[in-house]
Scaffold this motif. Structure first.
Motif, PDB file in Angstrom:
ATOM      1  N   ILE A 103      -0.407  -2.032   8.503  1.00 38.90           N
ATOM      2  CA  ILE A 103       0.169  -2.231   7.170  1.00 38.90           C
ATOM      3  C   ILE A 103       1.550  -2.857   7.266  1.00 38.90           C
ATOM      4  CG2 ILE A 103       1.185  -0.946   5.242  1.00 38.90           C
ATOM      5  CD1 ILE A 103      -1.337   0.694   5.111  1.00 38.90           C
ATOM      6  N   GLU A 104       2.306  -2.460   8.276  1.00 39.07           N
ATOM      7  CA  GLU A 104       3.644  -3.014   8.447  1.00 39.07           C
ATOM      8  C   GLU A 104       3.605  -4.476   8.874  1.00 39.07           C
ATOM      9  OE1 GLU A 104       6.717  -1.649   7.855  1.00 39.07           O
ATOM     10  OE2 GLU A 104       5.500  -0.105   6.863  1.00 39.07           O
ATOM     11  N   THR A 105       2.637  -4.820   9.731  1.00 45.40           N
ATOM     12  CA  THR A 105       2.641  -6.165  10.318  1.00 45.40           C
ATOM     13  C   THR A 105       1.651  -7.124   9.670  1.00 45.40           C
ATOM     14  OG1 THR A 105       0.999  -5.497  11.987  1.00 45.40           O
ATOM     15  CG2 THR A 105       3.339  -5.253  12.564  1.00 45.40           C
ATOM     16  N   ASP A 106       0.615  -6.591   9.009  1.00 47.53           N
ATOM     17  CA  ASP A 106      -0.453  -7.468   8.550  1.00 47.53           C
ATOM     18  C   ASP A 106      -0.805  -7.274   7.077  1.00 47.53           C
ATOM     19  OD1 ASP A 106      -1.885  -9.054  10.938  1.00 47.53           O
ATOM     20  OD2 ASP A 106      -1.084  -7.162  11.700  1.00 47.53           O
ATOM     21  N   SER A 107       0.129  -6.781   6.289  1.00 47.46           N
ATOM     22  CA  SER A 107      -0.131  -6.687   4.856  1.00 47.46           C
ATOM     23  C   SER A 107       1.095  -7.128   4.079  1.00 47.46           C
ATOM     24  CB  SER A 107      -0.502  -5.250   4.453  1.00 47.46           C
ATOM     25  OG  SER A 107       0.643  -4.429   4.359  1.00 47.46           O
ATOM     26  N   VAL A 108       0.855  -7.618   2.910  1.00 51.75           N
ATOM     27  CA  VAL A 108       1.925  -7.936   1.959  1.00 51.75           C
ATOM     28  C   VAL A 108       1.984  -6.859   0.888  1.00 51.75           C
ATOM     29  CG1 VAL A 108       2.710  -9.586   0.219  1.00 51.75           C
ATOM     30  CG2 VAL A 108       1.711 -10.412   2.359  1.00 51.75           C
ATOM     31  N   TYR A 109       0.835  -6.604   0.265  1.00 54.23           N
ATOM     32  CA  TYR A 109       0.811  -5.716  -0.896  1.00 54.23           C
ATOM     33  C   TYR A 109       0.696  -4.241  -0.528  1.00 54.23           C
ATOM     34  CZ  TYR A 109       0.603  -9.976  -3.520  1.00 54.23           C
ATOM     35  OH  TYR A 109       0.919 -11.194  -4.050  1.00 54.23           O
ATOM     36  N   PHE A 110      -0.136  -3.893   0.458  1.00 57.33           N
ATOM     37  CA  PHE A 110      -0.189  -2.498   0.891  1.00 57.33           C
ATOM     38  C   PHE A 110       1.228  -2.003   1.191  1.00 57.33           C
ATOM     39  CE2 PHE A 110      -4.775  -2.964   2.432  1.00 57.33           C
ATOM     40  CZ  PHE A 110      -5.280  -2.127   1.464  1.00 57.33           C
ATOM     41  N   LYS A 111       1.945  -2.781   1.967  1.00 58.41           N
ATOM     42  CA  LYS A 111       3.294  -2.397   2.398  1.00 58.41           C
ATOM     43  C   LYS A 111       4.233  -2.262   1.207  1.00 58.41           C
ATOM     44  CE  LYS A 111       7.022  -4.064   5.426  1.00 58.41           C
ATOM     45  NZ  LYS A 111       7.402  -5.145   6.371  1.00 58.41           N
ATOM     46  N   MET A 112       4.182  -3.221   0.308  1.00 55.31           N
ATOM     47  CA  MET A 112       5.066  -3.199  -0.844  1.00 55.31           C
ATOM     48  C   MET A 112       4.727  -2.056  -1.804  1.00 55.31           C
ATOM     49  SD  MET A 112       5.763  -6.246  -3.594  1.00 55.31           S
ATOM     50  CE  MET A 112       4.064  -6.298  -4.176  1.00 55.31           C
ATOM     51  N   ARG A 113       3.441  -1.890  -2.080  1.00 53.64           N
ATOM     52  CA  ARG A 113       3.030  -0.906  -3.084  1.00 53.64           C
ATOM     53  C   ARG A 113       3.342   0.526  -2.666  1.00 53.64           C
ATOM     54  NH1 ARG A 113       2.807  -4.515  -7.070  1.00 53.64           N
ATOM     55  NH2 ARG A 113       0.842  -5.667  -7.230  1.00 53.64           N
ATOM     56  N   LEU A 114       3.158   0.827  -1.376  1.00 53.40           N
ATOM     57  CA  LEU A 114       3.374   2.205  -0.917  1.00 53.40           C
ATOM     58  C   LEU A 114       4.781   2.695  -1.211  1.00 53.40           C
ATOM     59  CD1 LEU A 114       1.452   2.293   2.473  1.00 53.40           C
ATOM     60  CD2 LEU A 114       1.066   3.806   0.524  1.00 53.40           C
ATOM     61  N   GLY A 115       5.742   1.770  -1.236  1.00 57.52           N
ATOM     62  CA  GLY A 115       7.121   2.160  -1.486  1.00 57.52           C
ATOM     63  C   GLY A 115       7.461   2.347  -2.941  1.00 57.52           C
ATOM     64  N   GLN A 116       6.501   2.074  -3.830  1.00 53.12           N
ATOM     65  CA  GLN A 116       6.795   2.116  -5.254  1.00 53.12           C
ATOM     66  C   GLN A 116       6.532   3.477  -5.895  1.00 53.12           C
ATOM     67  OE1 GLN A 116       5.271  -2.477  -5.688  1.00 53.12           O
ATOM     68  NE2 GLN A 116       5.050  -1.143  -7.457  1.00 53.12           N
ATOM     69  N   TYR A 117       5.833   4.379  -5.187  1.00 49.87           N
ATOM     70  CA  TYR A 117       5.495   5.680  -5.760  1.00 49.87           C
ATOM     71  C   TYR A 117       5.867   6.794  -4.784  1.00 49.87           C
ATOM     72  CZ  TYR A 117       2.868   3.454  -9.524  1.00 49.87           C
ATOM     73  OH  TYR A 117       2.512   2.721 -10.617  1.00 49.87           O
ATOM     74  N   GLU A 118       6.669   7.699  -5.256  1.00 46.43           N
ATOM     75  CA  GLU A 118       7.085   8.828  -4.428  1.00 46.43           C
ATOM     76  C   GLU A 118       5.881   9.688  -4.064  1.00 46.43           C
ATOM     77  OE1 GLU A 118      10.074  12.720  -4.650  1.00 46.43           O
ATOM     78  OE2 GLU A 118      10.030  11.243  -6.279  1.00 46.43           O
ATOM     79  N   GLY A 119       5.768  10.003  -2.791  1.00 41.44           N
ATOM     80  CA  GLY A 119       4.720  10.899  -2.327  1.00 41.44           C
ATOM     81  C   GLY A 119       3.417  10.223  -1.971  1.00 41.44           C
ATOM     82  N   TRP A 120       3.296   8.905  -2.220  1.00 43.07           N
ATOM     83  CA  TRP A 120       2.027   8.228  -1.954  1.00 43.07           C
ATOM     84  C   TRP A 120       1.725   8.185  -0.453  1.00 43.07           C
ATOM     85  CZ3 TRP A 120       0.659   2.665  -4.140  1.00 43.07           C
ATOM     86  CH2 TRP A 120      -0.695   2.426  -3.943  1.00 43.07           C
ATOM     87  N   ARG A 121       2.697   7.718   0.323  1.00 46.94           N
ATOM     88  CA  ARG A 121       2.486   7.649   1.772  1.00 46.94           C
ATOM     89  C   ARG A 121       2.207   9.029   2.349  1.00 46.94           C
ATOM     90  NH1 ARG A 121       3.738   3.862   5.796  1.00 46.94           N
ATOM     91  NH2 ARG A 121       4.676   2.500   4.228  1.00 46.94           N
ATOM     92  N   GLU A 122       2.958  10.032   1.888  1.00 51.91           N
ATOM     93  CA  GLU A 122       2.767  11.395   2.397  1.00 51.91           C
ATOM     94  C   GLU A 122       1.381  11.931   2.041  1.00 51.91           C
ATOM     95  OE1 GLU A 122       7.120  10.691   1.954  1.00 51.91           O
ATOM     96  OE2 GLU A 122       5.324  10.298   0.761  1.00 51.91           O
ATOM     97  N   ALA A 123       0.885  11.544   0.853  1.00 54.07           N
ATOM     98  CA  ALA A 123      -0.403  12.066   0.392  1.00 54.07           C
ATOM     99  C   ALA A 123      -1.570  11.590   1.241  1.00 54.07           C
ATOM    100  CB  ALA A 123      -0.632  11.676  -1.065  1.00 54.07           C
ATOM    101  N   ILE A 124      -1.393  10.477   1.944  1.00 54.92           N
ATOM    102  CA  ILE A 124      -2.503   9.955   2.758  1.00 54.92           C
ATOM    103  C   ILE A 124      -2.133   9.877   4.233  1.00 54.92           C
ATOM    104  CG2 ILE A 124      -3.578   8.692   0.865  1.00 54.92           C
ATOM    105  CD1 ILE A 124      -2.250   6.157   1.855  1.00 54.92           C
ATOM    106  N   SER A 125      -1.111  10.659   4.643  1.00 53.48           N
ATOM    107  CA  SER A 125      -0.701  10.679   6.048  1.00 53.48           C
ATOM    108  C   SER A 125      -1.028  12.027   6.679  1.00 53.48           C
ATOM    109  CB  SER A 125       0.806  10.407   6.180  1.00 53.48           C
ATOM    110  OG  SER A 125       1.117   9.093   5.770  1.00 53.48           O
TER     111      SER A 125
END
Length: 583
Positions: free
Chosen positions: A160-182
């Motif tokens: 996601i860090e190296t090969d995405s544009v939108y996945f990377k951007m979107r995850l930072g827009q909602y608090e708790g999203w990354r944590e919810a799927i990690s």
């Protein structure tokens, strides 16, 4: 005549609404692209091949994705409805756009998990598993971690860090999203996907027939005592006004989804209960509502309603569909109150006013101790089962890039609503959206004879970025109570916003999505099933009087202890304490 808005101009409106300055795809000749020199956050798009060989991948963010055509194998579910993924417009369009063809493996949803386990353990050649959009195909966090620990799936964090544009951007827009799927170790294994349905987050609604209320001379109840008095009036009077005082059902519920159960709404007047696992956090401590004295008092109240023949007798055995059919047999409604999240309270014949316009979801009732609260599922918008990357994937970089555009405004619009001018178009000037603000787009009723009818897009089974702004931008009729039911979305939003949002569960009371360690996954799965099954059965038995709350409550608690309640709660507490949410 107002011309139909182009897709590019629609996206400009979305950009202004979302304030995504400089973060949307550009369009050249109608083919959606983004700048080949940088991503929306300024990250360089170079993709060097670690082997030193010339890569078939084009620069990140550039279409087509590959120089020479490639084929990926996608494993997903077939639920007998919606588009045919092998022939639909989206499949051909996306193949032309990306230069990536798809070989589909379509599994009936009732066989999905069994076949997925066999495919993963058998190292079948699968490049992506798509599992979203259907409850029957949800990959639980326990299974996800099990697959990861067995080396059957790959983490996607670095991709996601190296090969995405939108996945990377979107995850930072909602608090708790990354944590919810990690996972507890911080690895992400599930494709991110968002479905920000405002009314869905307030699931525990109680619908009251306003015609019934008017006929018995009452207002919507605000307390449990007023609710009881209302049900008595529905039973004893000709509440539906058809001349028969004996055909009314004061309140009717069903089994299955927590939103249709008898206790989800009413129990929360005594103690917060989500109607599902019935757990909550109290200053970081996991509490089982179903083992508290207040829960017992709530059951006494429900038993009283049942004993006085106010609750329909079949409420503990019938499905929600059966309940709706029962309320569809006459023009006049026969059900006064019904818990339901989506207003499926029965039907009328074509051309007659839809039945749901008679019903209003009331505010949470004030209980004996002043409690007034409702279920608010903040994490519901984060689809934790959109799909996974199998260890057999031949080209993980390509798969992530292939899915990435679906998270753009343009990709989500096409995948969820179809083609501009065919299945949707610009909203009428001056029209209102779901939330009363200016509408962005409206749906077009397609001719069933159209070659693309029902066969345009992939839909919600795939990762999407379905924001609240997008959902609420759908044009609504001037009157949300149009007899054809076309104003339902506005109605759902209005009462969720007015009657439920002010009383939603504080986020620090909500137990977030948790990944259990490999050592306790199996144990916790068994405990969850055994305890919830026993609680559901006991709730029904206490309400109908098959068990006595005065003499058998302690026995019930002892049974929970024997089933392992202490260990069950300790596992949840320990996992929560180690999760990023605890901080």
């Amino acid at each position: 005549m107002i011309k139909s808005m182009t897709l590019a101009s629609y996206l400009l409106v979305i950009v202004l609404l979302l304030a995504f300055v400089g973060c949307t795809p550009q369009s050249t000749g109608g083919d959606p692209t983004i700048s080949p020199t940088s991503t929306p956050d300024g990250t360089p798009t170079s993709t060097p091949d670690e082997t030193g060989e010339i890569s078939n991948l084009n620069e990140l963010g550039q279409f087509p994705l590959v120089k020479e055509k490639e084929t990926i194998n996608v494993f997903t579910h077939d639920y007998g409805a919606g588009a045919d993924l092998k022939t639909c417009y989206m499949t051909k369009y996306y193949e032309d756009l990306t230069n990536v063809a798809v070989k589909w493996t379509m599994i009936p949803e009732e066989q999905f998990h069994e076949r997925l386990n066999l495919a993963l353990s058998g190292a079948d050649e699968i490049d992506a598993v798509i599992s979203g959009g259907r409850g029957a195909t949800v990959i639980t966090m326990s299974n996800l971690l099990k697959y990861a620990n067995q080396g059957l799936i790959l983490p996607i964090d670095e991709l996601i860090e190296t090969d995405s544009v939108y996945f990377k951007m979107r995850l930072g827009q909602y608090e708790g999203w990354r944590e919810a799927i990690s996972s507890p170790e911080g690895n992400m294994y599930m494709f991110p996907s968002l479905n920000e349905c405002f009314h869905c987050m307030y699931y525990g609604k109680m619908l009251i027939n306003q015609e019934f209320l008017k006929n018995v001379g009452l207002e919507n109840p605000t307390t449990i005592d007023e609710f009881y008095e209302m049900l008595v009036a529905f039973k004893e009077q000709d509440a539906n006004g058809n001349g028969d005082p004996n055909d009314e059902i004061p309140i009717m519920s069903a089994i299955g989804s927590f939103g249709v159960k008898i206790d989800t709404f009413l129990m929360s007047a005594f103690i917060f209960s989500d109607g599902e696992n019935r757990l909550f956090l109290d200053n970081g401590r996991v509490v089982a509502a179903f083992a508290q004295p207040e829960f017992r008092e709530g059951l006494k109240y429900l038993n009283k309603l049942y004993e006085e023949d106010l609750i329909y007798k079949e409420s503990f055995t019938q499905t929600s569909t059966t309940a709706s059919q029962l309320n569809s047999q006459k023009y006049e409604s026969i059900v006064g109150a019904r818990p339901h999240p989506h207003y499926n309270v029965g039907n009328r014949s074509e051309g007659e006013p839809v039945r749901w316009i008679e019903y209003v979801p009331i505010k949470p009732l004030v209980g004996p101790n002043g409690l007034q609260i409702t279920r608010y599922d903040y994490y519901a918008k984060f689809n934790t089962s959109a799909g996974i990357l199998p260890a057999t994937c031949k080209n993980p970089q390509l798969v992530i890039r292939w899915l990435d555009w679906l998270m753009s405004d343009e990709g989500s619009m096409l995948n969820l609503h179809g083609i501009e001018g065919i299945s949707w178009e610009a909203a009428d000037p001056g029209s209102k959206g779901v939330d009363g603000k200016p509408a962005i787009f409206k749906k077009i009723e397609m001719d069933p004879e159209h070659e693309l009818y029902g066969n345009i897009s992939w839909g919600q089974r795939f990762p999407n970025f379905n924001t609240g702004e997008m959902r609420l931008g759908l044009q609504q009729p001037d009157d949300m109570l149009e007899e054809d039911g076309s104003g339902l979305e506005a109605y759902l939003y209005k009462y969720s916003y007015e009657n439920y949002a002010p009383y939603g569960t504080p986020i620090d009371m909500i137990i977030p999505p948790l990944f259990y360690s490999d050592e306790i996954i199996s144990e916790q799965a068994m405990l969850t099933t055994d305890i919830n099954t026993h609680v559901e059965e006991s709730i029904a038995r206490f309400i109908v009087g098959d068990r006595n709350l005065d003499t058998e409550w302690d026995t019930y608690l002892n049974e929970l202890d024997a089933l392992g309640l202490k260990g069950y709660l300790e596992n949840i507490q320990d996992t929560y304490d180690k999760s990023p949410f605890a901080n």
